[in-house]
Design an enzyme around this catalytic site. Sequence first.
Site, mmCIF file in Angstrom:
data_model
loop_
_atom_site.group_PDB
_atom_site.id
_atom_site.type_symbol
_atom_site.label_atom_id
_atom_site.label_comp_id
_atom_site.label_asym_id
_atom_site.label_seq_id
_atom_site.Cartn_x
_atom_site.Cartn_y
_atom_site.Cartn_z
ATOM 1 N N THR A 201 0.911 -1.216 -0.048
ATOM 2 C CA THR A 201 0.066 0.234 -0.067
ATOM 3 C C THR A 201 0.839 1.324 0.096
ATOM 4 O O THR A 201 2.262 1.192 -0.113
ATOM 5 C CB THR A 201 -1.029 -0.135 1.207
ATOM 6 O OG1 THR A 201 -0.259 0.606 2.497
ATOM 7 C CG2 THR A 201 -1.623 -1.244 1.491
ATOM 8 N N LYS B 62 6.849 3.914 0.934
ATOM 9 C CA LYS B 62 7.876 4.954 1.131
ATOM 10 C C LYS B 62 7.632 5.593 2.549
ATOM 11 O O LYS B 62 8.411 6.312 2.931
ATOM 12 C CB LYS B 62 8.095 6.046 0.111
ATOM 13 C CG LYS B 62 8.825 5.478 -1.000
ATOM 14 C CD LYS B 62 9.170 6.555 -2.228
ATOM 15 C CE LYS B 62 7.420 6.706 -2.635
ATOM 16 N NZ LYS B 62 7.066 5.550 -3.671
ATOM 17 N N VAL C 78 12.739 3.037 -3.641
ATOM 18 C CA VAL C 78 13.594 4.033 -4.396
ATOM 19 C C VAL C 78 14.187 3.535 -5.711
ATOM 20 O O VAL C 78 14.606 2.264 -5.794
ATOM 21 C CB VAL C 78 14.839 4.601 -3.809
ATOM 22 C CG1 VAL C 78 15.730 5.508 -4.708
ATOM 23 C CG2 VAL C 78 14.419 5.119 -2.460
ATOM 24 N N ALA D 71 12.176 1.547 -7.746
ATOM 25 C CA ALA D 71 11.610 0.273 -8.085
ATOM 26 C C ALA D 71 12.339 -0.858 -7.927
ATOM 27 O O ALA D 71 13.104 -1.212 -7.041
ATOM 28 C CB ALA D 71 11.132 0.420 -9.558
ATOM 29 N N LEU E 9 15.629 -1.096 -9.249
ATOM 30 C CA LEU E 9 17.036 -0.946 -9.164
ATOM 31 C C LEU E 9 17.750 -1.033 -8.069
ATOM 32 O O LEU E 9 17.224 -0.713 -6.874
ATOM 33 C CB LEU E 9 17.384 0.349 -9.861
ATOM 34 C CG LEU E 9 16.909 0.689 -11.081
ATOM 35 C CD1 LEU E 9 17.413 2.171 -11.711
ATOM 36 C CD2 LEU E 9 17.336 -0.200 -12.195
ATOM 37 N N GLU F 2 -0.060 9.437 -11.451
ATOM 38 C CA GLU F 2 -1.031 9.145 -10.429
ATOM 39 C C GLU F 2 -2.302 9.731 -11.272
ATOM 40 O O GLU F 2 -2.236 10.564 -12.331
ATOM 41 C CB GLU F 2 -0.913 10.078 -9.149
ATOM 42 C CG GLU F 2 0.240 9.496 -8.498
ATOM 43 C CD GLU F 2 -0.014 7.937 -7.921
ATOM 44 O OE1 GLU F 2 -1.284 7.372 -7.760
ATOM 45 O OE2 GLU F 2 1.129 7.182 -8.031
ATOM 46 N N ASP G 197 6.903 12.750 -4.027
ATOM 47 C CA ASP G 197 7.362 11.376 -4.087
ATOM 48 C C ASP G 197 8.736 11.382 -4.317
ATOM 49 O O ASP G 197 9.455 10.403 -3.672
ATOM 50 C CB ASP G 197 6.518 10.936 -5.188
ATOM 51 C CG ASP G 197 6.888 9.332 -5.231
ATOM 52 O OD1 ASP G 197 6.449 8.647 -4.162
ATOM 53 O OD2 ASP G 197 7.487 8.803 -6.132
ATOM 54 N N LYS H 270 11.886 9.760 -1.698
ATOM 55 C CA LYS H 270 13.037 8.980 -2.233
ATOM 56 C C LYS H 270 14.464 9.582 -1.969
ATOM 57 O O LYS H 270 15.359 8.985 -1.744
ATOM 58 C CB LYS H 270 12.696 8.699 -3.727
ATOM 59 C CG LYS H 270 11.546 8.072 -3.998
ATOM 60 C CD LYS H 270 11.459 7.743 -5.521
ATOM 61 C CE LYS H 270 9.967 7.049 -6.190
ATOM 62 N NZ LYS H 270 9.997 6.938 -7.344
ATOM 63 N N GLY I 138 6.656 1.238 -12.963
ATOM 64 C CA GLY I 138 6.087 -0.048 -13.559
ATOM 65 C C GLY I 138 5.524 -1.054 -12.735
ATOM 66 O O GLY I 138 6.601 -1.326 -11.819
#
Length: 819
Positions: free
Chosen positions: A557, A581, A611, A613, A615, A669, A680, A684, A799
């Site tokens: 979530t 996050k 952070v 996705a 990576l 979004e 956002d 990060k 993604g």
Amino acid sequence: MTIVKFGGSSVGTPAAIRQVYAIVTGGEYRGRVRTVVVSAFSGVTDTLIGAGRKAAVGDVGCREDVEALRKRHLDAAAELLDADKADAGRLTAYINGMFDDLERILGGVEAIRELSPRTLDLVMSAGERLSAKIVAVYFAARGTEAEYLDSRLVVKTDAAFGKARWLPAETGAAVGEYFARHTALQIAAGFIGEAADGSTTTLGRGGSDFTAAILAAVLGAESVEIWTDVDGILSADPRLVQNAFRMDEISYTEALELSHFGAKVIYPPTVRPALEKDIPILIRNTFNPDGKGTWIKKDAAPSLYPIRGLSSLSNVSLLRLQGSGMAGVAGFASRFFSALARRSISVILITQASSEYSICVAVEPAEVYAAAAAAIEEFDREIASGGLEPPSIENACSIIAAVGLRMKSTPGIAGAVFYALGRNGVNIKAIAQGSSETNISAVIARQDEVKALNAIHEAFFLSGTKSVNLFLVGAGLIGSTLLEQISAQREILKERYKIRVNLAGVANSRRMIFDITGIAPEKTRVLLENGEPFDLDGFIVRMKAMNLPNACFCDCTASDTVAAAYASILESAIPVVTPNKRANSGGYAYYQKINGYSRDRGIPYLYEVTVCAGLPVISILRDLHLAGDKVRRIEAVLSGTLSFIFNNFDGTKPFSALVREGKAKGYTEPDPRDDLNAKDAARKALILARECGEHLELSDVDIEPILPEHCLSAPNVDAFFAALETCDADFERRRAAAKKKGAALRYVAVIENGTASLKMREEPPESPFRSLVDADNIVVITTDRYHTLPMVIKGPGAGAAVTASAVFADIVRTARTLV
């Protein structure tokens, strides 16, 4: 010659008794079996004890219990025998006579309101005497030469009612005389014996096994076979450990250790008469007669594993004595155990600190307060003087034991046992290991027994297979994609990598479902429709109450409320995996608390996906820190949405059109302002700064606004786009100005010198940020060792597929900590 014994479940129904007959008279045993020992019908002994206790307090319900037992035995006899035969009539008369006697005995108990141990033994003996008589008459009716043996005629004991000790010499003489005169197959009542004065005694619960071993030892049998309702001795109790498996053979010593600590397939004293005579014992399943069973013998083949099996006692109490007055005082332990012995209190486990400051024993809960009273009486002066503290009692404990002869020659067994317990948050209250090194025992909270057994069993027996019991909150885009990936990959993980993912609980924003045996990931959407209403506190309480080993909580979530529960979950030794996050970008104190708890207790808290996705940015930063490198500067494009917009802002389309395109492609979004306000990306950046050791709050991150205030304050999305179109000319002027310098606009996060900022920058052609395409993220890390040529990490930063894949990898990664 073989002695065979059938347990209560093996004779509990007429169908089961027919199966017993088929086994004993079959080709494998024809002519080999000298005696068949039987227990009472399943559940009868408990009912008899209950009836006696009811009678002792004047509860007339004891009469209903007796009548129910009378009916059960008469019904069994009627189903097994032809009613018109004489043997059926005699058996019916015998059963009625037994229950008439039992009613008179209980009537006496009811009259005087007292149930003595002697009377209780007589009451309990009725179960075996009835079942053995019924089985003997059935065997004879089927044409087998068989007789009923009332074992009181041959098993001679002392008068320790309830736990009588057999007398070898007297028993040997009685057995020899009896069997010399009786050549037919004997159907013997187990569990019972006779004292010198003719009183009926019992050998303790499970004593029918003991009866079989006694007769085997005295008669010189080649083997003893104990038929029960399981396939042999298993590596653990299958009711508690789902993956328990049958063992082909174990040694006498291992059987003794396992049975002492709760393995209920055999009764602890059973193996002793056999051990003294080197008689092997075979455990087999009445309801699976083709199964091989388990041999207990002196020269058992070595185990394939470092330990042979696990056992547990589910309900014990701890009694602890401690105080400075104990240290160096000769005879203290002797006084303590003598005080317990005088009250006939049996000690299950003993442990003493090497400092001699404390001593701890495990006893039956029914005896712990008498044990405490004995200690107070013995050490009253020491307690009064303050040299010894009053004894302390801890109830609701269990003992778990790992047993195996190979433990003596295999280093690291104790470490592996205790690591498996600690990794699963199981606190050890006391530890004991004998000098023979065949047993490691630990006292734990009773509520942790099942989890502890499964954790240790998996650590030693499952051929390297590690399980993760997953609890997932959030079944939206990322969560549902994760479930699809688990469904597609779980068999490959199990077969190739020995990792089993068991989905034990799932919740979306409305419903939640649980299943300890596992939920099919592909069916969660349908199952959730009929689930119970979702409540986060309720979900967490249920997860903790299930108390599964190797549990893992996954939060898919973006909820502050769920993130706020991480500390409680980690404190319960449940790892947390999350792409959310909120916890790591919230208050620094909370970030420090949950990471510190994870680090200090070794409970995984994995958030690589927060952070960029999939990576591996956070793991690389941690590796750099562990290797002693110092991060000097981080520059990064951390938003896939902003990356897409600025990567494609080349003058061919207005800025607002690119935002619309990003929304249409799902990069933004539903309200693009949630991305364009850069909050956002700021979260990060804050997480990266904290990973570098900076003590920053979100308010410390310097954010250069991308949009003017009138765009951010528009009342709805349509109004926002209308306002944004009025800004297209300003964005174009800034883009064109950068292009004249050979540069392009990028929105870049910078962490350096204890600060974090997000700014729109003009990047020259050689900048690594110019190499970005579509929605790529990039992180450029400059360190003491990577200063001439910084480290560059680049790839898709958004993604559902790549994000869920990285979450899945973190879930699987928790399994590595189980080794």
